[in-house]
Design a protein around this motif. Sequence first.
Motif, short mmCIF file in Angstrom:
data_model
loop_
_atom_site.label_atom_id
_atom_site.label_comp_id
_atom_site.label_asym_id
_atom_site.label_seq_id
_atom_site.Cartn_x
_atom_site.Cartn_y
_atom_site.Cartn_z
N ILE A 75 -1.89 -1.54 -16.07
CA ILE A 75 -1.53 -2.55 -15.07
C ILE A 75 -0.08 -3.00 -15.21
N LYS A 76 0.46 -2.97 -16.43
CA LYS A 76 1.87 -3.35 -16.59
C LYS A 76 2.79 -2.34 -15.93
N ASP A 77 2.41 -1.06 -15.98
CA ASP A 77 3.18 -0.05 -15.27
C ASP A 77 3.12 -0.29 -13.76
N VAL A 78 1.93 -0.65 -13.28
CA VAL A 78 1.75 -0.93 -11.85
C VAL A 78 2.63 -2.10 -11.42
N MET A 79 2.62 -3.15 -12.23
CA MET A 79 3.44 -4.33 -11.90
C MET A 79 4.92 -3.98 -11.89
N GLY A 80 5.34 -3.19 -12.85
CA GLY A 80 6.74 -2.79 -12.92
C GLY A 80 7.16 -1.97 -11.71
N TYR B 192 8.46 -10.34 -14.50
CA TYR B 192 8.94 -9.52 -13.38
C TYR B 192 10.47 -9.47 -13.31
N MET B 193 11.15 -10.45 -13.91
CA MET B 193 12.61 -10.46 -13.82
C MET B 193 13.25 -9.31 -14.59
N LYS B 194 12.51 -8.70 -15.51
CA LYS B 194 13.03 -7.52 -16.18
C LYS B 194 13.17 -6.35 -15.20
N HIS B 195 12.36 -6.40 -14.14
CA HIS B 195 12.33 -5.29 -13.19
C HIS B 195 13.06 -5.61 -11.89
N LYS B 196 13.31 -6.90 -11.64
CA LYS B 196 13.90 -7.26 -10.37
C LYS B 196 14.88 -8.40 -10.55
N ARG B 197 16.11 -8.20 -10.11
CA ARG B 197 17.15 -9.22 -10.24
C ARG B 197 17.53 -9.84 -8.90
N TYR B 198 16.83 -9.46 -7.83
CA TYR B 198 17.25 -9.93 -6.51
C TYR B 198 17.06 -11.43 -6.33
N MET B 199 16.14 -12.05 -7.09
CA MET B 199 15.83 -13.46 -6.89
C MET B 199 17.09 -14.32 -7.08
N LYS B 200 17.81 -14.08 -8.16
CA LYS B 200 19.03 -14.84 -8.41
C LYS B 200 20.04 -14.62 -7.31
N ARG B 201 20.17 -13.37 -6.86
CA ARG B 201 21.11 -13.05 -5.80
C ARG B 201 20.74 -13.78 -4.50
N ASN C 47 7.43 -4.28 -8.58
CA ASN C 47 8.63 -5.11 -8.61
C ASN C 47 9.89 -4.30 -8.39
N ALA C 48 9.91 -3.09 -8.86
CA ALA C 48 11.12 -2.27 -8.73
C ALA C 48 11.27 -1.69 -7.33
N ARG C 49 10.17 -1.48 -6.63
CA ARG C 49 10.22 -0.73 -5.38
C ARG C 49 10.16 -1.58 -4.12
N ILE C 50 9.77 -2.85 -4.20
CA ILE C 50 9.60 -3.65 -2.99
C ILE C 50 10.57 -4.82 -3.01
N GLU C 51 11.48 -4.84 -2.06
CA GLU C 51 12.42 -5.94 -1.93
C GLU C 51 11.72 -7.16 -1.32
N ASN C 52 12.20 -8.33 -1.69
CA ASN C 52 11.74 -9.61 -1.12
C ASN C 52 10.29 -9.94 -1.48
N MET C 53 9.76 -9.29 -2.51
CA MET C 53 8.48 -9.64 -3.12
C MET C 53 8.65 -9.70 -4.62
N ILE D 6 0.84 -1.21 0.00
CA ILE D 6 0.00 0.00 0.00
C ILE D 6 0.87 1.25 0.00
N ARG D 7 1.98 1.22 0.72
CA ARG D 7 2.87 2.39 0.78
C ARG D 7 3.38 2.76 -0.61
N VAL D 8 3.77 1.78 -1.41
CA VAL D 8 4.25 2.06 -2.76
C VAL D 8 3.11 2.51 -3.67
N LEU D 9 1.98 1.81 -3.61
CA LEU D 9 0.84 2.20 -4.44
C LEU D 9 0.40 3.63 -4.14
#
Length: 246
Positions: free
Chosen positions: A68-73, A218-227, A76-82, A31-34
């Motif tokens: 909605i694609k902008d919302v998803m991006g 989502y991996m285009k926007h977030k690379r933390y999963m591999k890390r 993914n870019a703003r919340i770590e561990n999600m 909610i904070r990011v939205l």
Amino acid sequence: MYYFIKYGYDGAKFTGFQRGNGVNSIEDSIIRVLSSYGISTDIESAARTDRGVSARGNVFLIETGRNIKDVMGILNARIENMFFYSYALLDDYINPRHNSMKEYSYILADYENIDELMAKLSEFKGQHDFRNFCTVDNRNTVRTIDNISYSKFGRLYIINFYGKSFVWHQIRSIMAFALAGNKNPFSLTAKFTYIAPPEPLILRDIIYDSITFTNFDYMKHKRYMKRNIEMARTRYVIYEIFNGNA
């Protein structure tokens, strides 16, 4: 417009699920990011997982006029561990709790006598009053577990629970009962007071029979999963060295 968004998270990284539950709850983080982007000030969640429990397929409802694609991006870019990986455009408002099936998994490491454990767990299948195997609130404690199965991943056993809905602490209480070697669960006349740890429990998926989800890369926007995977593997080897096994 109304959308369902499917997402996952590492429950150990948050202070709980519901908004107001600590400084870093899952709902508050979303909610904070939205809100900061003027997208929405509220969401409705399909499942509220216990503190420490993770998810691969939780769902929330959002009403927004944004792409909605902008919302998803943004999420993914703003919340770590999600990670937010699919969405569905709805014709009208639908309560996200009105699903067809939920799947949870409980992970056991290096467990022996899996057949004996599954025999004990099979006693919980079907419709029962789970009053003695949950934390009772204002909800009906009569629930149906459609199936309990297991799969193996390396040295791990993954115990899978299927049902339309579960009550608070139900699966963790069931696992604690079965792991303790108990039998005849519904012969109990008082509440079973132990629950298994939350960290091995994951909400695998929530299924809606009449709704089709569209995948989002989502991996285009977030690379933390591999890390995080690399870090987890490294920590595993460190503890194997501690034990003299590597």
